[in-house]
Scaffold this motif. Sequence first.
Motif, PDB file in Angstrom:
ATOM      1  N   ARG A 447      46.528  45.048  30.585  1.00 53.47           N
ATOM      2  CA  ARG A 447      47.722  44.367  31.081  1.00 53.47           C
ATOM      3  C   ARG A 447      48.775  43.970  29.897  1.00 53.47           C
ATOM      4  N   ARG A 448      48.321  43.936  28.823  1.00 51.90           N
ATOM      5  CA  ARG A 448      49.155  43.886  27.651  1.00 51.90           C
ATOM      6  C   ARG A 448      50.142  45.196  27.661  1.00 51.90           C
ATOM      7  N   HIS A 449      49.687  46.239  28.042  1.00 49.82           N
ATOM      8  CA  HIS A 449      50.580  47.286  27.847  1.00 49.82           C
ATOM      9  C   HIS A 449      51.241  47.653  29.118  1.00 49.82           C
ATOM     10  N   PHE A 450      51.126  46.998  30.050  1.00 51.92           N
ATOM     11  CA  PHE A 450      51.975  47.384  31.308  1.00 51.92           C
ATOM     12  C   PHE A 450      53.396  46.980  31.273  1.00 51.92           C
ATOM     13  N   PRO A 451      54.239  47.499  31.994  1.00 50.57           N
ATOM     14  CA  PRO A 451      55.635  47.252  31.810  1.00 50.57           C
ATOM     15  C   PRO A 451      56.092  45.780  32.281  1.00 50.57           C
ATOM     16  N   THR A 452      57.207  45.326  31.920  1.00 51.52           N
ATOM     17  CA  THR A 452      57.421  43.805  32.027  1.00 51.52           C
ATOM     18  C   THR A 452      57.557  43.499  33.512  1.00 51.52           C
ATOM     19  N   GLU A 453      58.092  44.370  34.069  1.00 57.16           N
ATOM     20  CA  GLU A 453      58.274  44.146  35.666  1.00 57.16           C
ATOM     21  C   GLU A 453      56.928  43.681  36.308  1.00 57.16           C
ATOM     22  N   MET A 454      55.895  44.415  35.643  1.00 57.20           N
ATOM     23  CA  MET A 454      54.458  44.083  36.553  1.00 57.20           C
ATOM     24  C   MET A 454      53.726  43.154  35.701  1.00 57.20           C
ATOM     25  N   LYS A 455      54.470  42.510  34.824  1.00 56.91           N
ATOM     26  CA  LYS A 455      53.540  41.297  33.863  1.00 56.91           C
ATOM     27  C   LYS A 455      54.278  40.013  34.331  1.00 56.91           C
ATOM     28  N   ASP A 456      55.415  39.870  35.013  1.00 53.50           N
ATOM     29  CA  ASP A 456      55.821  38.673  35.622  1.00 53.50           C
ATOM     30  C   ASP A 456      55.013  38.160  36.664  1.00 53.50           C
ATOM     31  N   HIS A 457      54.885  36.763  36.634  1.00 50.95           N
ATOM     32  CA  HIS A 457      54.151  36.055  37.704  1.00 50.95           C
ATOM     33  C   HIS A 457      52.778  36.690  38.091  1.00 50.95           C
ATOM     34  N   ASN A 458      51.765  36.823  37.106  1.00 50.04           N
ATOM     35  CA  ASN A 458      50.742  37.572  37.097  1.00 50.04           C
ATOM     36  C   ASN A 458      49.427  36.959  37.440  1.00 50.04           C
ATOM     37  N   SER A 459      49.773  35.423  37.699  1.00 51.54           N
ATOM     38  CA  SER A 459      48.775  34.294  37.768  1.00 51.54           C
ATOM     39  C   SER A 459      47.666  34.902  38.946  1.00 51.54           C
ATOM     40  N   HIS A 460      48.376  35.706  39.927  1.00 54.68           N
ATOM     41  CA  HIS A 460      47.413  36.234  40.847  1.00 54.68           C
ATOM     42  C   HIS A 460      46.119  36.713  40.263  1.00 54.68           C
ATOM     43  N   ASP A 461      46.171  37.380  39.178  1.00 49.82           N
ATOM     44  CA  ASP A 461      45.013  38.050  38.670  1.00 49.82           C
ATOM     45  C   ASP A 461      44.223  37.177  37.563  1.00 49.82           C
ATOM     46  N   ILE A 462      44.585  35.763  37.687  1.00 46.56           N
ATOM     47  CA  ILE A 462      43.877  34.950  36.575  1.00 46.56           C
ATOM     48  C   ILE A 462      43.078  33.994  37.765  1.00 46.56           C
ATOM     49  N   LEU A 463      41.745  34.048  37.699  1.00 46.91           N
ATOM     50  CA  LEU A 463      40.908  33.311  38.745  1.00 46.91           C
ATOM     51  C   LEU A 463      39.980  32.251  37.824  1.00 46.91           C
ATOM     52  N   LEU A 464      39.393  31.356  38.533  1.00 47.83           N
ATOM     53  CA  LEU A 464      38.283  30.294  37.870  1.00 47.83           C
ATOM     54  C   LEU A 464      36.961  31.037  38.033  1.00 47.83           C
ATOM     55  N   LEU A 465      36.222  31.115  36.983  1.00 45.26           N
ATOM     56  CA  LEU A 465      34.860  31.209  37.084  1.00 45.26           C
ATOM     57  C   LEU A 465      34.002  30.477  36.266  1.00 45.26           C
ATOM     58  N   CYS A 466      32.963  30.061  36.894  1.00 50.23           N
ATOM     59  CA  CYS A 466      31.740  29.129  35.932  1.00 50.23           C
ATOM     60  C   CYS A 466      31.469  29.734  34.678  1.00 50.23           C
ATOM     61  N   THR A 467      30.786  29.329  33.695  1.00 53.40           N
ATOM     62  CA  THR A 467      30.686  30.206  32.634  1.00 53.40           C
ATOM     63  C   THR A 467      29.732  31.429  32.976  1.00 53.40           C
ATOM     64  N   SER A 468      28.532  31.026  33.849  1.00 53.94           N
ATOM     65  CA  SER A 468      27.579  32.091  34.083  1.00 53.94           C
ATOM     66  C   SER A 468      28.058  33.077  34.955  1.00 53.94           C
ATOM     67  N   CYS A 469      28.911  33.102  35.938  1.00 50.40           N
ATOM     68  CA  CYS A 469      29.473  34.036  36.643  1.00 50.40           C
ATOM     69  C   CYS A 469      30.581  34.599  35.618  1.00 50.40           C
ATOM     70  N   HIS A 470      31.171  34.131  34.934  1.00 54.54           N
ATOM     71  CA  HIS A 470      32.085  34.621  33.838  1.00 54.54           C
ATOM     72  C   HIS A 470      31.329  35.999  32.985  1.00 54.54           C
ATOM     73  N   ALA A 471      30.151  35.362  32.497  1.00 53.92           N
ATOM     74  CA  ALA A 471      29.598  36.147  31.667  1.00 53.92           C
ATOM     75  C   ALA A 471      28.936  37.538  32.368  1.00 53.92           C
ATOM     76  N   ALA A 472      28.538  37.157  33.834  1.00 53.44           N
ATOM     77  CA  ALA A 472      27.961  38.145  34.687  1.00 53.44           C
ATOM     78  C   ALA A 472      29.279  39.307  34.934  1.00 53.44           C
TER      79      ALA A 472
END
Length: 632
Positions: A447-472
């Motif tokens: 994501r850090r290398h995406f153009p600016t147009e595709m990095k604005d308002h990208n909280s859609h791709d930030i979700l919550l996971l518990c530690t166990s599911c995050h590790a999996a």
Amino acid sequence: MSHRGPLTAVITVLGVTLGGLLIWRVYRTKRKRLPSVQKAVDPAEAPCPVEKDFTAVEHRNNQPPRLLEKEFKAVECQTTQQPPPVQMPSSEQLMAVKPVMVSSEEEWQQLWPLMQQELSVFPVLGLDCEWVSVKGRTSAVSLLQMATYSGLCVLVRLLAFRGGQQPFPLSLMEVLRDPHILKVGVGCYEDGKRLTRDYGLSLTCTVDLRYLALRQRQAPVNNGLSLKSLAEDLLNVSLDKSLELRCSDWEADQLTPKQMTYAARDAQVSIALFLHLLGLDSPSGGSYSELAARCQGLVDVPFKSRGDGDDRASDGERRRKTWKTPTFESPESGDQQVPDPRKNNKRKPLGVGYSARKSPLYDNCFLHAPDGQPLCTCDKKKAKWYLDKGIGVLQSEEPFVVRLLFEPSGRPDSQQDYYLTAKENLCVVCGKADSYIRKNIVPHEYRRHFPTEMKDHNSHDILLLCTSCHAASNVHDGFLKQRLAEEFAAPQGCEEGVRLLEDSDRRRVRSAARALLTAGEGLPEQRREELQGLIKSYLDADEEQELTEEALQEAAGLETRIFNEAYVPHGLKVVRASAERGLQGLMELERRWRQHFLAAMQPRHLPPLWAIDHNHSKFLRKYGEDLPIKLN
């Protein structure tokens, strides 16, 4: 009075009597059909215990085995009363049930309905794992054993699902991470970390039987807290823990009957110990909430021994966490319970070192345009910022709504917008709500290398996971990263290991200078001249002159690592290759990561309107397919 009066009265009395008898009969019939929940049945009326023997019929015509209930017998009881709840089997009956081997999704699906039925009655699984260790190096978990309260034991050959050969059944993944099914055993928390590390399987709601044994104190524990010792002390059951079985080949194409019995006994004894320690003799009163209350403070807690060694091991049995000298291992295979001595044993189990959020991520505050149109949700800190700056007014406290006093730069295309929906603070995979951390569905290294147009308002791709599911999830991400590395010739690795290369010439010169400084006159004359010539050649010095102390010190301190001019980070190389197809290529990479998350983790609590093609139509409409791609 009419002469028919007495006759009418007689008929009326008979009708009322017959009607009453009919109503009473119907009432008695319905009462017999209702389950008896008010009183305990006299022991003389109780039904005889059910004996089950689950097995798989032989293969016929190369078809997978059909799983049958071989024996399901009950002695007919001479009573018409409603039977009481099913009695728990004794430990002997429980271990008499033959295990069922599962090596494919189809075999699991045939067995799952029966297993699901038993878990609905008593939500507890006895659990254990087996693996192979060769010369101190442990392999991936080979076998997963799960037993229900009746003794039904499923042996899942995990290697059959490794490397994408076939997908893990969704119901298997869900039962392991189900927060309302207890998984009990000795060292089951540590087994869960292995399953996560090797296969990305999340195991939650574990209870270590050693803690229960220490808490209950129903019987003296004389021989330690290993599974073998607990079985002997509490159940009077002897487990075969011979080296021949423990160190057998768990990755063999066909497991022997002795291996299958050994593996099944560990899981069956685990659930028998759980029943004994809690004093349960029937599934009634065994709801998850009641069981969890009796195990309060022990769920998902790794066992820590008070002594120098691990109480899980005794009588020659060294299981999982024996950090002392490894036991004897045969050349072909090792004890699956011996750790790899080359690894850092102090490292925390996978998922334990994660720093969970101490506050909710979603405050679900709303921003409205001056005309009242909803714009988006935001956190309370941001909403109050508009109030503090005097560019917004408080519209409502619950929910917290701020109406802006200026025209926003953009408005949502419709009211069916992802950023207008309230979101829950819980793990989107398993629903756990007491601890969670943020998960980047598209990893930051891409994501850090995406153009600016595709990095604005990208909280859609930030979700919550518990530690166990995050590790999996991270384990599954590693599989996709490896596929991308192969597809785009973009090798992975830490930047320091790829960006800097070792210069062999400099290394030889440095070694020669250090040898001359340390050994000096002790070196043979011919060797000393050879080393001096190597250094002079590199320093372009006069071969007739002696090397000075300063020159030797300079050569001994040479930096042997040089910058790799051709180095391109893995993430940048993948994004760059995708960008060659323009906006469509980058959207395809984004879509691929989102689809990967859905397929690997099977989330059950995604926010409303979350989608794999989120914003893609908007990008095409706003920028067009010919958008010049400027990578960061």
